[in-house]
Write a protein that holds these residues in place. Sequence first.
Motif, short mmCIF file in Angstrom:
data_model
loop_
_atom_site.label_atom_id
_atom_site.label_comp_id
_atom_site.label_asym_id
_atom_site.label_seq_id
_atom_site.Cartn_x
_atom_site.Cartn_y
_atom_site.Cartn_z
N ARG A 1 16.04 17.27 -13.23
CA ARG A 1 16.26 15.86 -13.53
C ARG A 1 15.43 15.41 -14.72
NH1 ARG A 1 13.01 11.87 -12.33
NH2 ARG A 1 13.83 9.78 -12.71
N LEU A 2 14.18 15.80 -14.69
CA LEU A 2 13.26 15.42 -15.76
C LEU A 2 13.71 15.99 -17.10
CD1 LEU A 2 10.66 13.74 -15.47
CD2 LEU A 2 9.40 15.85 -15.79
N ARG A 3 14.11 17.25 -17.05
CA ARG A 3 14.52 17.91 -18.28
C ARG A 3 15.77 17.24 -18.86
NH1 ARG A 3 12.31 20.46 -22.49
NH2 ARG A 3 13.75 21.91 -23.48
N TRP A 4 16.68 16.91 -17.97
CA TRP A 4 17.91 16.27 -18.41
C TRP A 4 17.62 14.88 -19.00
CZ3 TRP A 4 22.74 17.16 -19.71
CH2 TRP A 4 23.64 16.11 -19.76
N ILE A 5 16.87 14.12 -18.27
CA ILE A 5 16.61 12.73 -18.68
C ILE A 5 15.80 12.68 -19.98
CG2 ILE A 5 15.30 10.66 -18.07
CD1 ILE A 5 16.21 11.10 -15.19
N ASN A 6 14.80 13.54 -20.06
CA ASN A 6 13.88 13.43 -21.19
C ASN A 6 14.26 14.26 -22.41
OD1 ASN A 6 12.18 11.63 -19.90
ND2 ASN A 6 10.85 13.23 -19.09
N TYR A 7 15.19 15.20 -22.22
CA TYR A 7 15.42 16.10 -23.34
C TYR A 7 16.88 16.45 -23.59
CZ TYR A 7 14.32 19.79 -26.66
OH TYR A 7 14.23 20.54 -27.80
N LEU A 8 17.63 16.68 -22.54
CA LEU A 8 18.98 17.23 -22.75
C LEU A 8 20.08 16.18 -22.84
CD1 LEU A 8 18.77 20.33 -20.39
CD2 LEU A 8 18.59 20.29 -22.88
N GLY B 1 18.66 5.12 -25.75
CA GLY B 1 18.37 6.42 -26.33
C GLY B 1 16.92 6.84 -26.23
N ARG B 2 16.11 5.99 -25.66
CA ARG B 2 14.69 6.33 -25.52
C ARG B 2 14.33 6.51 -24.05
NH1 ARG B 2 13.10 8.17 -30.38
NH2 ARG B 2 13.54 6.68 -32.04
N THR B 3 13.37 7.37 -23.79
CA THR B 3 12.99 7.64 -22.41
C THR B 3 11.66 6.98 -22.07
OG1 THR B 3 11.68 9.62 -22.85
CG2 THR B 3 14.07 9.89 -22.65
N ASP B 4 11.48 6.79 -20.79
CA ASP B 4 10.21 6.19 -20.36
C ASP B 4 9.02 7.05 -20.77
OD1 ASP B 4 10.94 8.20 -18.65
OD2 ASP B 4 10.48 7.13 -16.81
N ASN B 5 9.22 8.36 -20.69
CA ASN B 5 8.15 9.29 -21.05
C ASN B 5 7.76 9.13 -22.52
OD1 ASN B 5 6.50 11.17 -19.76
ND2 ASN B 5 7.60 12.89 -20.65
N GLU B 6 8.76 9.05 -23.35
CA GLU B 6 8.54 8.88 -24.78
C GLU B 6 7.75 7.61 -25.06
OE1 GLU B 6 12.49 8.95 -26.38
OE2 GLU B 6 11.79 9.71 -28.31
N ILE B 7 8.19 6.54 -24.43
CA ILE B 7 7.56 5.24 -24.66
C ILE B 7 6.14 5.25 -24.13
CG2 ILE B 7 7.68 2.81 -24.02
CD1 ILE B 7 10.79 3.22 -24.00
N LYS B 8 5.97 5.86 -22.99
CA LYS B 8 4.64 5.95 -22.40
C LYS B 8 3.70 6.73 -23.31
CE LYS B 8 4.54 8.52 -18.77
NZ LYS B 8 4.89 8.91 -17.40
N ASN B 9 4.19 7.84 -23.84
CA ASN B 9 3.37 8.63 -24.75
C ASN B 9 3.04 7.84 -26.01
OD1 ASN B 9 3.15 10.96 -23.20
ND2 ASN B 9 5.07 11.79 -23.99
N PHE B 10 4.02 7.15 -26.52
CA PHE B 10 3.79 6.34 -27.72
C PHE B 10 2.72 5.29 -27.46
CE2 PHE B 10 4.81 2.16 -29.57
CZ PHE B 10 4.52 2.42 -30.90
N TRP B 11 2.88 4.63 -26.34
CA TRP B 11 1.94 3.55 -26.02
C TRP B 11 0.53 4.09 -25.81
CZ3 TRP B 11 2.00 -1.51 -26.48
CH2 TRP B 11 0.97 -2.24 -25.87
#
Length: 335
Positions: A67-74, A111-121
């Motif tokens: 799930r994580l891989r799909w949501i965050n990358y694929l 088009g952005r993921t929570d993980n991405e945003i969290k890392n950015f923040w």
Amino acid sequence: MRKPDQCEKEKGCNNNMVNKGMMKTRKGLWSPEEDEKLMNYMLRNGHGCWTDIARNAGLQRCGKSCRLRWINYLRPDLKRGAFSPQEQDIIIHLHSVLGNRWSQIAARLPGRTDNEIKNFWNSMIKKRLKTNKSDVSTISQNDSIGDFCVDASREIIREHGMFMSIHDHEIMINCMDSSLTSTTTTSSSITNNLMFMNGHDQFDHLPPLVLDKINCDSNGGSSLLNISSCLDQGVYGDVLEVPYMFNMVNDNTNPELGNRVIEEINANATFDHHELDNKTTHHVNHHFNGGSDGDIKVEEVVGFGNHWQGESYRIGEWDLEGFFANVSSIPYLDF
DNA sequence: AAAACTATCAACCGCTCCGGG
DNA sequence: ACCCGGAGCGGTTGATAGTTT
């Protein structure tokens, strides 16, 4: 990045087979082959039970990992690359409103993921902590880290020249971030600004933040948001409409839009009803839209505290779909 | 050139929530 | 009412790439 490895006991994955020791699952980085398997399976079969997906796709991964891989990358609709300045602004602004609700923030950035945003923040905060080391050292014993982060957030917004005045920003932070129990001096002014209006049907069920904006003083008060930025950049979702909407009302440069919003409110607003804790009584003459629309008596002052944590105040409960369905000029985010 | 430091970000972990049995 | 499993969320970790010393 983590080295791919094998684990016998899949901690954090409650996959039945894994827990029963029936299957070894891989951990760590995904190989291109695994990506391809998952991608092909998802494109062929679509979403389903992730545990089944992991098994049926022939992956030695737990469903959670898939799930994580799909949501965050694929996911095909993912946007790659660095955040645009607009996206950064939106993130900063949304964070000031929502706090660390990354999934909610991500939901408003296509088009952005929570993980991405969290890392950015997190990296942004780290930078700020570095540049403001002296500030950090001056945090008193009574200040929480939360307070410091709020200050940092305010400062970021100030620097970016963004949407809100500091006053409004404080109100929104304190109203909406249930994790904060601010002890700053702003609390009393917030209390005095949260009004509950009685005697006018269309306002009976408005959340306090909305009422506060309606109640902004006849001298113009502080404009919550920059209307042109709002319309240029587009705003949507179940949280921001209210302040944006009321900025439109209070925007002296576009009285026509303000009047239209007022009409829409009167015609369509169907806010959920919230029981409010009334602490004191105030009578405030209200001059709606510069005072031209007559006075509204504000009967109750709503105490500020942890209302937003309880059942009564939960972000996202304001039902404005009807309203926005009828305000077609408000664009959606799509960078 | 190499060591040290920093930034980035993928992935894990633990937790809560929710629905079904 | 309770238990269990799946989904999802936010916090954290740690590998790696890039930069500085």
